[in-house]
Structures are given as C-alpha cells and as structure tokens.
Design a protein around this motif. Sequence first.
Motif, short mmCIF file in Angstrom:
data_model
loop_
_atom_site.label_atom_id
_atom_site.label_comp_id
_atom_site.label_asym_id
_atom_site.label_seq_id
_atom_site.Cartn_x
_atom_site.Cartn_y
_atom_site.Cartn_z
N PRO A 179 4.09 5.31 10.67
CA PRO A 179 3.06 6.35 10.81
C PRO A 179 2.78 7.06 9.49
CG PRO A 179 5.12 7.04 11.82
CD PRO A 179 5.29 5.61 11.46
N ASP A 180 1.53 7.46 9.33
CA ASP A 180 1.08 8.26 8.17
C ASP A 180 1.02 7.48 6.86
OD1 ASP A 180 0.95 10.54 9.84
OD2 ASP A 180 3.09 10.90 9.52
N ILE A 181 1.27 6.19 6.89
CA ILE A 181 1.17 5.43 5.64
C ILE A 181 -0.31 5.20 5.31
CG2 ILE A 181 1.28 3.12 6.73
CD1 ILE A 181 3.03 2.28 4.30
N PRO A 182 -0.72 5.40 4.06
CA PRO A 182 -2.12 5.17 3.68
C PRO A 182 -2.52 3.70 3.85
CG PRO A 182 -0.98 6.47 2.02
CD PRO A 182 0.07 5.96 2.95
N LEU A 183 -3.77 3.49 4.29
CA LEU A 183 -4.32 2.15 4.46
C LEU A 183 -5.43 1.97 3.43
CD1 LEU A 183 -4.66 2.09 8.35
CD2 LEU A 183 -2.73 1.31 6.97
N VAL A 184 -5.26 0.99 2.56
CA VAL A 184 -6.20 0.79 1.45
C VAL A 184 -6.75 -0.63 1.52
CG1 VAL A 184 -6.48 0.80 -1.05
CG2 VAL A 184 -4.89 2.41 0.03
N GLY A 185 -8.07 -0.76 1.47
CA GLY A 185 -8.70 -2.08 1.50
C GLY A 185 -9.32 -2.41 0.16
N LEU A 186 -9.16 -3.65 -0.27
CA LEU A 186 -9.79 -4.12 -1.50
C LEU A 186 -11.16 -4.66 -1.15
CD1 LEU A 186 -9.12 -4.37 -4.53
CD2 LEU A 186 -8.33 -6.70 -4.07
N ASP A 187 -12.21 -4.02 -1.69
CA ASP A 187 -13.58 -4.33 -1.30
C ASP A 187 -14.51 -4.04 -2.47
OD1 ASP A 187 -15.41 -4.75 1.32
OD2 ASP A 187 -16.33 -3.21 0.04
N MET A 188 -15.55 -4.84 -2.62
CA MET A 188 -16.44 -4.68 -3.77
C MET A 188 -17.18 -3.35 -3.77
SD MET A 188 -17.98 -8.54 -4.15
CE MET A 188 -18.96 -8.09 -5.58
N GLU A 189 -17.28 -2.70 -2.61
CA GLU A 189 -17.99 -1.42 -2.53
C GLU A 189 -17.07 -0.21 -2.69
OE1 GLU A 189 -21.25 -1.57 -2.47
OE2 GLU A 189 -21.04 -3.75 -2.39
N GLY A 190 -15.80 -0.44 -2.96
CA GLY A 190 -14.86 0.67 -3.05
C GLY A 190 -14.89 1.38 -4.39
N LYS A 191 -14.08 2.43 -4.50
CA LYS A 191 -13.93 3.16 -5.76
C LYS A 191 -13.14 2.30 -6.74
CE LYS A 191 -13.64 7.57 -3.28
NZ LYS A 191 -12.76 8.73 -2.96
N SER A 192 -13.36 2.52 -8.02
CA SER A 192 -12.69 1.72 -9.04
C SER A 192 -11.18 1.86 -8.95
CB SER A 192 -13.15 2.16 -10.44
OG SER A 192 -12.32 1.57 -11.42
N ILE A 193 -10.49 0.73 -8.95
CA ILE A 193 -9.03 0.74 -8.88
C ILE A 193 -8.41 1.32 -10.15
CG2 ILE A 193 -8.71 -1.59 -9.83
CD1 ILE A 193 -6.47 -1.99 -7.73
N TRP A 194 -9.16 1.30 -11.26
CA TRP A 194 -8.61 1.84 -12.51
C TRP A 194 -8.37 3.35 -12.38
CZ3 TRP A 194 -7.53 -2.64 -13.87
CH2 TRP A 194 -8.45 -3.68 -13.98
N GLU A 195 -9.31 4.05 -11.72
CA GLU A 195 -9.16 5.49 -11.54
C GLU A 195 -8.52 5.85 -10.19
OE1 GLU A 195 -12.46 4.36 -12.50
OE2 GLU A 195 -11.79 4.61 -14.58
#
Length: 252
Positions: A179-195
């Motif tokens: 529970p409460d673990i962040p869920l992150v998806g890799l997608d071309m429309e997402g925010k830049s992974i660098w920042e």
Amino acid sequence: MDLKLSLSKSKYLRALRRSKQRRLLGKFVAEGKKICLEFIRDFPEQIEWIFLSPDFIETHNSQLQLVKDKLIPISNLELKEHSSLDSPPEILMIMDIPPALDLEALGPTPKVLYLDQIQDPGNAGTLLRTAAWFGLDAVVLGKGTVDPWNPKVVQASMGSVSRIPLLDQNLSELQLAIPDIPLVGLDMEGKSIWENPPPDSAILVLGNEGQGISEDLRKNLEFISIPRGPSSNVESLNASVAGAIAMSIWTK
C-alpha cells in the motif's frame, strides 16, 4: 556410447516447449554454452538433466565435474531436434523454476518493475537481465506478458530468470500488498524523466511494444517520459532500451 535420447526424455523436452507444461511441471529449458555454464556454476542444485555432445564434455570436463551425475551425452542431431535456437547448441538443460516471489519478502519500500503485455521474448529477457543488473527487488509479469520461462526469454535474459525474483500478478493486487507505493508509468506523454525520476521506492510500469500501457492501468499512474534529442525524428524507443534508460536513471 549410445547417443540417442530415450523416448521418455525426448517427450519430456517436447512437453517443456509449452508454457502450460512448464508451469505444471515446474521446469524450464536453458540452451547454449554461456548460459548453461553460468547455471552450472551458480545454480547446480536447480539442474535436473544436462544434454550435451561428447565433444562438449571433453572440452569442458573440469566445469562439469560438479554435475557429472546429471550428464546425458546425445548426438548433435538430437540437440538440433530439441533446440529452439537458430544455431543448435552443444548443450541444453532442464532446470527447476525457482519459487515465486513472496510479496512479504519485498519489505515496505521496494523497487519493482512491472511488465504490462510485453510480448516479445527478446525484449522481456533483456528487461529481466537489466533489472537484475541494476539490483531491482523484483519483476512482476502482468497479464499478456510472455512466459519468462520461454526458451527465448531465458536466452535473452542470460540466466537472469534465476537471479531476480519474479511474480505473476495484476497491478491492483500488487497495490494491495504494497500500500501507498507510488505507481509510475513510462509513456511518451509523461514528464521528462531527467527532471522527474521515479521515487526511490516505486512500481515502474512498462507497456506493450506497440500499444503502450493498457488503458485500464493508466488511470492509476503518474507518467514520465524519455525526451527525444532536439534534432531527433525517431518515432519511439524499443521497449527494452527505454526500460534500461529508465532503470539507469532510477537507480543512480
């Protein structure tokens, strides 16, 4: 020396070509010199039988001493018949599928890679190998993802199927367990992974090679992307390449 495989073992190897039988029997097949010698060195207790050419026994005798009671010499023709590789190997083996991951063993703050409908065996195997390289805690195989014990996945993983905990689970069940673990998806429309790299503990979701992350999973995810170079006109990255870049940034 009789180099013909017995009928029972021939049927056994043929049965293990099918995912259902691999799961039922709790066994998988590994093929090729490099991966088999690594398994012999690191996981001899998981090996049931080793089928190999007499020449291979002669040239690798010292490395085979630990498992000499499991060796079954067969002809190159038999090896070719039972191999899934384009270039038949001199060695293949039947191994135990390791126990499935116990979610309680993950602890409260794991790094988990979730594969959503990754269907290409080469991509899946490479992602398993990369996850093991970067020291992730587990890889979870979502619905529609290729069987990790498929011989081509095993080959592409270079043995990492036995080096990183694996689990078949849907994302909602995984959320209940952690529970409460962040869920992150890799997608071309997402925010830049660098920042916006994934949090230190998270579930990173990678989607299907052509369709991306399934629609029913998207509503629960925060999205990040790997930006193109400023002069790039490439449409997309290969799934295993994108996953490797993301894992490198996540674990640095």
